[in-house]
Each structure stands twice: as structure tokens, then as C-alpha cells.
Design a protein around this motif. Structure first.
Motif, PDB file in Angstrom:
ATOM      1  N   THR A 124      41.941 -33.051 -76.812  1.00 49.24           N
ATOM      2  CA  THR A 124      42.506 -33.278 -75.504  1.00 49.24           C
ATOM      3  C   THR A 124      43.964 -33.018 -75.349  1.00 49.24           C
ATOM      4  OG1 THR A 124      42.475 -35.669 -75.425  1.00 49.24           O
ATOM      5  CG2 THR A 124      40.290 -34.476 -74.675  1.00 49.24           C
ATOM      6  N   SER A 125      44.359 -32.403 -74.093  1.00 49.28           N
ATOM      7  CA  SER A 125      45.778 -32.527 -73.953  1.00 49.28           C
ATOM      8  C   SER A 125      46.313 -33.991 -73.901  1.00 49.28           C
ATOM      9  CB  SER A 125      46.340 -31.808 -72.667  1.00 49.28           C
ATOM     10  OG  SER A 125      45.807 -32.509 -71.466  1.00 49.28           O
ATOM     11  N   GLU A 126      47.753 -34.009 -73.866  1.00 51.00           N
ATOM     12  CA  GLU A 126      48.406 -35.259 -73.820  1.00 51.00           C
ATOM     13  C   GLU A 126      47.938 -36.237 -72.518  1.00 51.00           C
ATOM     14  OE1 GLU A 126      50.273 -38.638 -75.113  1.00 51.00           O
ATOM     15  OE2 GLU A 126      49.931 -36.912 -76.285  1.00 51.00           O
ATOM     16  N   VAL A 127      48.153 -35.471 -71.326  1.00 55.78           N
ATOM     17  CA  VAL A 127      47.812 -35.927 -70.049  1.00 55.78           C
ATOM     18  C   VAL A 127      46.237 -36.262 -70.172  1.00 55.78           C
ATOM     19  CG1 VAL A 127      47.728 -35.460 -67.589  1.00 55.78           C
ATOM     20  CG2 VAL A 127      49.644 -34.766 -68.942  1.00 55.78           C
ATOM     21  N   THR A 128      45.509 -35.662 -70.201  1.00 54.97           N
ATOM     22  CA  THR A 128      43.888 -35.866 -70.479  1.00 54.97           C
ATOM     23  C   THR A 128      43.857 -37.014 -71.472  1.00 54.97           C
ATOM     24  OG1 THR A 128      43.535 -33.591 -70.012  1.00 54.97           O
ATOM     25  CG2 THR A 128      41.760 -34.947 -70.660  1.00 54.97           C
TER      26      THR A 128
ATOM     27  N   GLN B   4      45.624 -39.678 -72.331  1.00 54.14           N
ATOM     28  CA  GLN B   4      46.453 -40.726 -71.643  1.00 54.14           C
ATOM     29  C   GLN B   4      45.478 -41.172 -70.457  1.00 54.14           C
ATOM     30  OE1 GLN B   4      48.904 -42.537 -72.743  1.00 54.14           O
ATOM     31  NE2 GLN B   4      48.335 -43.988 -71.049  1.00 54.14           N
ATOM     32  N   ASN B   5      44.955 -40.186 -69.817  1.00 51.44           N
ATOM     33  CA  ASN B   5      43.955 -40.536 -68.588  1.00 51.44           C
ATOM     34  C   ASN B   5      42.774 -41.214 -69.243  1.00 51.44           C
ATOM     35  OD1 ASN B   5      45.863 -39.662 -66.642  1.00 51.44           O
ATOM     36  ND2 ASN B   5      45.132 -37.589 -66.319  1.00 51.44           N
TER      37      ASN B   5
ATOM     38  N   GLU C  92      43.490 -44.790 -70.288  1.00 51.16           N
ATOM     39  CA  GLU C  92      43.598 -45.789 -69.409  1.00 51.16           C
ATOM     40  C   GLU C  92      42.262 -46.096 -68.633  1.00 51.16           C
ATOM     41  OE1 GLU C  92      46.425 -44.166 -66.723  1.00 51.16           O
ATOM     42  OE2 GLU C  92      48.297 -44.537 -67.990  1.00 51.16           O
TER      43      GLU C  92
END
Length: 328
Positions: A294-298, A300-301, A304
Motif C-alpha cells: 500500500t501507499s504511505e497514505v493508505t 497510515q490510514n 490508524e
């Protein structure tokens, strides 16, 4: 009019082949100048044997190397290739026939490779210049007829792996293709960059490495079939450090690597370590695909979201459920 060499048939006429393989484009001299134009008296181009000997001390120079190499150097410079930078890595250029070099240049460029593409190919694989047309034709024939590379894709294949066209079909390319097919890789045309590799020197040591760390031959075959790029990675610089981190620091089951051999394609320092450490800090354990793909944003989401929803730890019986969710 194209030269006789430039119009040499790429394939025999006993099969109907794509026009893109048989048609000839504009002759090379119409795209790249074959002579140098000077605004004043042209300088004398002299290459002394002593200079060549200094650049290539191990190369035995022929008696006429001063004039012979000078002509070749002038020709190569006229098409944008620096001969001296190539000699150091490919000394055979000194003794190669100028006519053979010209024939090779014309033959490849009439197959719709641009001058820029050709210079890049030579930069990556200087031996192309000293490979005769008679040795090039069987390679293109093999790629089309046996590997099933389409006419529209041939340029992409060669540009990606120029070394392919200097390989011997019978001794190198065909045996490697048979090996890849023997382990279940049927669509070899998708992995043509592997064809120039040695089965004995490159493929087998990597297969044996995984067997030595505990995988069965069938498991290893399955891994390489699912992810053939495994053949390209270094044992010392890739396999060993990533395997050690996986077992010692991550403490995970080797079955996960069997299911996701792409693990070895990710950077240990920039992707594997930092994401694993963040998961440890949060008290969660993602399946490898979710952890790495996954991408960094995905990522992290997801991290969380799993923390806020009390995602089960790996030691929990519910971890499999979290694993399934992560793969959705």
C-alpha cells in the motif's frame, strides 16, 4: 536506396509474419549523419597505437591499428558514439571490421530503432557493435517465433534488455526458455529480461538458497513461478539481510514469504523496517501485502483504523480475521 545489408530479410519467407517485423524504415543515413561537416579545413584524425595501448593496455593491436581504428572512431563519432569510452569495456572494438559495424548499425536502425535508442543500447551493451548481422537474425527470429514476442513489442523488449541480441540462441536463450517453462512460467514473453541469464550460474544458486533455509523444492518452484523477478535479486545483498530481518526481528512464519515472495522486492531500509517498527509501536501485525504494497497514505490510514478498532494481535486467534480484512 537501402544497402543490401539493410534489406536483409529478418525472417525466412515460409511463415506469415507481422509487417512491423519485415518492413524497412528509412535508411540510417537519412536520420543520422554518416559524415562530419566542417566549416573550415577538416582536422586530421590520427589515433596512435601508443594512445590505444595506454587506454587498453591488455589489448594486442594489429599493425594497421592507427589508420584502421581511426576510420572506425570517425564513423562512430559521426553517429554520436564515443569510441574511446567503449574500448575500455569492449576492446574487441579495436579489431572489429568497419564494414561489419556499419552493417550492424544499419540493420538494427532499419528495424525502426531510432538513433537515440541505438546509442543507448550500445552504451548499455557495447558488444552489439561487434555482433554480426548473421548472428542477430536468429535472435529476433527466436523472440518472435518461440517466445511469442509480438511485432509491436519487440522494440520495448530490446530497449529494456539490449544484451538479448548478443546472446546465442542455442546455447543461451532457448535453454533458459525451456527452464522457465519447466517450472511453470508459460508466458515467457512477459519475462524476456530473464532469457539472457544463466540457469547454472544465476537461477540454480537462488533456488538452492531458498531450499537451504527450509523451503521444499515445490514451495520454491511455486514462489519463482508466482514472482519470476526473484531470479534477479542478489543473494548476499537482498535475500540474506531481508530473510534475517524477517525471521529475527519480525519473527514471522516462512509461509508468509511463500505466499508473498514479492517481499524481497521492497527496500529493507526504506519500506520494510520503518513500517514494521510502526506496527510494533501500535501493537498490530499486518499481513505482508498490506504492510508493504500500500501507499504511505493508505498504510497510515489503515494503521490508524485498525488501532482505533482494536485490531487483534498476531498471537490472537482472531488475527486471521484481521488478516483477511487487510487483504480486501
Amino acid at each position: 536506396m537501402c544497402s543490401a545489408t539493410a534489406t536483409t530479410p529478418l525472417f525466412s519467407t515460409d511463415h506469415h509474419l507481422p509487417k512491423s517485423f519485415t518492413r524497412l524504415c528509412k535508411p540510417f543515413h537519412s536520420r543520422v549523419p554518416t559524415s562530419l561537416t566542417f566549416h573550415s579545413t577538416p582536422p586530421t584524425f590520427v589515433v596512435r597505437a601508443t594512445v590505444l595501448k595506454w587506454r587498453c593496455p591488455k589489448q594486442t593491436l594489429p599493425p594497421n591499428s592507427d589508420t584502421g581504428f581511426g576510420k572506425k572512431a570517425l564513423y562512430l563519432e559521426s553517429i554520436g558514439i564515443d569510441p574511446f569510452s567503449l574500448i575500455e569495456n569492449h576492446p574487441m572494438l579495436i579489431t572489429a571490421s568497419l564494414n561489419d559495424i556499419k552493417s550492424t548499425v544499419e540493420y538494427i536502425t532499419t528495424m525502426d530503432f531510432s538513433a537515440i535508442e541505438f546509442r543507448r543500447m550500445v552504451g548499455m551493451c557495447p558488444a552489439i557493435l561487434t555482433t554480426k548481422v548473421s548472428d542477430l537474425i536468429p535472435v529476433f527470429t527466436f523472440l518472435h517465433r518461440e517466445v511469442r514476442v509480438s511485432g509491436s513489442n519487440i522494440k520495448h523488449v530490446i530497449n529494456r534488455r539490449p544484451r538479448l541480441i548478443i546472446c546465442n540462441v542455442d546455447k543461451q536463450l532457448r535453454p533458459t526458455m525451456y527452464f522457465l517453462q519447466s517450472i511453470g512460467i508459460e508466458e515467457v514473453y512477459k519475462h524476456t529480461d530473464l532469457l539472457s541469464c544463466s540457469v547454472e550460474d544465476k537461477f540454480m544458486p537462488r533456488i538452492e538458497y531458498f531450499e537451504n533455509i527450509g523451503f521444499s523444492r515445490s514451495d520454491v518452484t511455486s514462489m519463482f513461478r508466482r514472482f519470476p523477478q526473484l531470479f534477479c535479486y542478489s543473494i548476499k545483498n537482498n535475500y540474506e539481510p531481508k530473510y534475517n530481518y524477517f525471521v529475527v526481528e519480525m519473527g514471522r512464519d516462512l509461509k508468509e514469504v511463500k505466499e508473498f515472495p514479492q517481499y524481497f522486492s521492497f527496500s529493507l531500509e526504506n519500506r520494510i523496517k520503518p513500517r514494521h517498527k510502526r506496527c510494533v509501536e501500535m501493537g498490530v501485525c499486518f499481513p505482508l501485502p498490506l504492510l508493504l504494497k500500500t501507499s504511505e497514505v493508505t498504510f497510515q490510514n489503515r494503521l490508524e483504523a485498525f488501532v482505533s478498532s482494536s485490531t487483534p494481535l498476531k498471537t490472537s486467534p482472531l488475527w486471521r480475521a484481521g488478516r483477511d480484512i487487510g487483504q480486501v
